[in-house]
Motif scaffolding. Sequence first.
Motif, PDB file in Angstrom:
ATOM      1  N   ASP A   1       0.814  -1.222   0.000  1.00 35.69           N
ATOM      2  CA  ASP A   1       0.000   0.000   0.000  1.00 35.69           C
ATOM      3  C   ASP A   1       0.849   1.274   0.000  1.00 35.69           C
ATOM      4  N   GLY A   2       2.156   1.127  -0.217  1.00 38.74           N
ATOM      5  CA  GLY A   2       3.031   2.292  -0.315  1.00 38.74           C
ATOM      6  C   GLY A   2       3.686   2.679   0.998  1.00 38.74           C
ATOM      7  N   THR A   3       3.210   2.101   2.105  1.00 42.86           N
ATOM      8  CA  THR A   3       3.860   2.367   3.386  1.00 42.86           C
ATOM      9  C   THR A   3       5.295   1.865   3.325  1.00 42.86           C
ATOM     10  N   ARG A   4       6.183   2.638   3.916  1.00 37.43           N
ATOM     11  CA  ARG A   4       7.607   2.319   3.803  1.00 37.43           C
ATOM     12  C   ARG A   4       8.227   2.299   5.189  1.00 37.43           C
TER      13      ARG A   4
ATOM     14  N   THR B   1     -11.785   9.458  14.444  1.00 38.28           N
ATOM     15  CA  THR B   1     -11.251   8.656  13.346  1.00 38.28           C
ATOM     16  C   THR B   1     -10.901   7.277  13.892  1.00 38.28           C
ATOM     17  N   VAL B   2     -11.025   6.292  13.035  1.00 33.99           N
ATOM     18  CA  VAL B   2     -10.574   4.942  13.390  1.00 33.99           C
ATOM     19  C   VAL B   2      -9.351   4.679  12.535  1.00 33.99           C
ATOM     20  N   ARG B   3      -8.229   4.445  13.199  1.00 39.35           N
ATOM     21  CA  ARG B   3      -6.978   4.300  12.440  1.00 39.35           C
ATOM     22  C   ARG B   3      -7.038   3.083  11.534  1.00 39.35           C
ATOM     23  N   LYS B   4      -6.690   3.338  10.275  1.00 35.07           N
ATOM     24  CA  LYS B   4      -6.626   2.230   9.323  1.00 35.07           C
ATOM     25  C   LYS B   4      -5.334   1.469   9.532  1.00 35.07           C
TER      26      LYS B   4
ATOM     27  N   ALA C   1     -14.965  -5.469  15.199  1.00 35.64           N
ATOM     28  CA  ALA C   1     -15.277  -4.298  14.364  1.00 35.64           C
ATOM     29  C   ALA C   1     -16.618  -3.689  14.756  1.00 35.64           C
ATOM     30  N   SER C   2     -17.579  -4.536  15.085  1.00 37.60           N
ATOM     31  CA  SER C   2     -18.913  -4.021  15.445  1.00 37.60           C
ATOM     32  C   SER C   2     -18.834  -3.210  16.752  1.00 37.60           C
ATOM     33  N   HIS C   3     -17.987  -3.636  17.679  1.00 41.05           N
ATOM     34  CA  HIS C   3     -17.844  -2.892  18.938  1.00 41.05           C
ATOM     35  C   HIS C   3     -17.162  -1.542  18.699  1.00 41.05           C
ATOM     36  N   ILE C   4     -16.179  -1.550  17.807  1.00 40.92           N
ATOM     37  CA  ILE C   4     -15.492  -0.280  17.495  1.00 40.92           C
ATOM     38  C   ILE C   4     -16.490   0.695  16.878  1.00 40.92           C
ATOM     39  N   ARG C   5     -17.363   0.178  15.988  1.00 38.07           N
ATOM     40  CA  ARG C   5     -18.351   1.059  15.345  1.00 38.07           C
ATOM     41  C   ARG C   5     -19.303   1.654  16.382  1.00 38.07           C
ATOM     42  N   VAL C   6     -19.790   0.825  17.295  1.00 37.14           N
ATOM     43  CA  VAL C   6     -20.721   1.321  18.325  1.00 37.14           C
ATOM     44  C   VAL C   6     -20.020   2.369  19.195  1.00 37.14           C
ATOM     45  N   PHE C   7     -18.795   2.073  19.603  1.00 39.30           N
ATOM     46  CA  PHE C   7     -18.014   2.986  20.440  1.00 39.30           C
ATOM     47  C   PHE C   7     -17.829   4.321  19.711  1.00 39.30           C
ATOM     48  N   ARG C   8     -17.407   4.227  18.453  1.00 38.22           N
ATOM     49  CA  ARG C   8     -17.199   5.441  17.646  1.00 38.22           C
ATOM     50  C   ARG C   8     -18.491   6.252  17.532  1.00 38.22           C
ATOM     51  N   ASP C   9     -19.598   5.564  17.273  1.00 35.45           N
ATOM     52  CA  ASP C   9     -20.851   6.284  17.046  1.00 35.45           C
ATOM     53  C   ASP C   9     -21.319   7.021  18.305  1.00 35.45           C
ATOM     54  N   ILE C  10     -21.070   6.429  19.472  1.00 36.42           N
ATOM     55  CA  ILE C  10     -21.458   7.114  20.728  1.00 36.42           C
ATOM     56  C   ILE C  10     -20.677   8.431  20.849  1.00 36.42           C
ATOM     57  N   LEU C  11     -19.407   8.365  20.528  1.00 35.42           N
ATOM     58  CA  LEU C  11     -18.578   9.579  20.618  1.00 35.42           C
ATOM     59  C   LEU C  11     -18.997  10.607  19.565  1.00 35.42           C
ATOM     60  N   MET C  12     -19.269  10.123  18.366  1.00 36.56           N
ATOM     61  CA  MET C  12     -19.649  11.045  17.289  1.00 36.56           C
ATOM     62  C   MET C  12     -20.997  11.697  17.577  1.00 36.56           C
TER      63      MET C  12
ATOM     64  N   ASN D   1      -8.900   9.488  18.276  1.00 40.35           N
ATOM     65  CA  ASN D   1      -8.385   8.531  17.300  1.00 40.35           C
ATOM     66  C   ASN D   1      -8.452   7.145  17.923  1.00 40.35           C
ATOM     67  N   LEU D   2      -9.349   6.318  17.411  1.00 42.43           N
ATOM     68  CA  LEU D   2      -9.490   4.953  17.922  1.00 42.43           C
ATOM     69  C   LEU D   2      -8.536   4.050  17.145  1.00 42.43           C
TER      70      LEU D   2
END
Length: 375
Positions: free
Chosen positions: A74-77, A339-342, A321-332, A304-305
């Motif tokens: 992905d270009g990361t070096r 942001t969720v780090r890729k 992943a589903s828990h991260i989404r729920v956690f993120r949505d509560i904060l948003m 930044n999660l």
Amino acid sequence: MINLFNYNQLQLADYFASIGEKPFRAKQLMRWMHHFGVYDFTQMTDIAKSLREKLAVDTEITLPNVQLEQVSNDGTRKWLIDVNNKVTDDKNGVANSIETVFIPEDDRGTLCISSQVGCALACTFCSTGAQGFNRNLSVSEIIGQLAIANKSLRSESGYDLLSVNDRIISNVVMMGMGEPLTNYDNVVTAMQIMLDDSAYGLSRRRVTLSTSGVVPAMDRLKEDCPVALAVSLHAPNDALRDVLVPINKKYPIKELMAACNRYLEKAPRDFVTFEYVMLDGVNDTVEHAHELLEVIKHVPCKLNLIPFNPFPNSGYETSKASHIRVFRDILMQAGYVVTVRKTRGDDIDAACGQLAGKVLDKTKRTKTIPIEAVA
Ligand code: SF4
């Protein structure tokens, strides 16, 4: 021999004054070393020949050696950099390695830099912390990571090294191995070089220092070199943070939040970035999200999660992943930018912030520093 790569412009000016030279020589030398990536005194054509000859006798320009350079799909070096140093390293003759990672994105190129070999703070989810601490990096070893990456990326992309208009590395994050604020003087000097227009000319907004919360050093930093600030929070209460980020026992969350607000008085951005590693069943529940909202409510911030990057014997697993989404949505829903780090550079083990995870540890690092001893 004096390694001129250890000096910022003011220190170089002092050095030149000490040998009876004009201070403006410092600016010339900064440009050759950092702006143009020229380390051979004979090529520094606007410096008098007699001074170049003197510098060649009394000084050197020495960077750490690159052991390995890898490029991800992905270009990361990633650069594996040998920081063995016959003067400062341990007597066992073993190799010390650090990692530097470049992450290209559409609108920026970010370099993640290390500040120590290992880390003494022993955060329990962190592969660097699990390896213990060996030593602080020198200024030349910290800024050398930027110089090495800059030179490599620019020469590969065909840019003339003497042309500095095309900035490939637009952002630097002090988020690699080590707690930067426990190597304060060297990190600040290196960041001053990053910001110097005669060197890399990065703006303070584009240099981010990430700390686990060394409160007194945060207060010093806002006066000495107020760059953008990221704080490794990772837990919404002291009981849990004492376990995940042990320095919390010395500087608990309330003190940390107050220090963040003091820092913002001088920071180049009007928010702090809180980093929060997502650990399955440990800190990622709905209750934790609501508790977190309470903790951060008086600090202007973004979040930044970071999905946990597993390493052997950590005892932790990545949140679903589903828990991260729920956690993120509560904060948003509470109005925060989240942001969720890729995950980047998986194929070369380049997860930023946990750089040493799968690197062969040849350093026999065992030393840790009691939390009470951290400034
Ligand atoms: S998270 Fe940072 S401060 Fe904590 S052990 Fe790892 S490198 Fe050190």
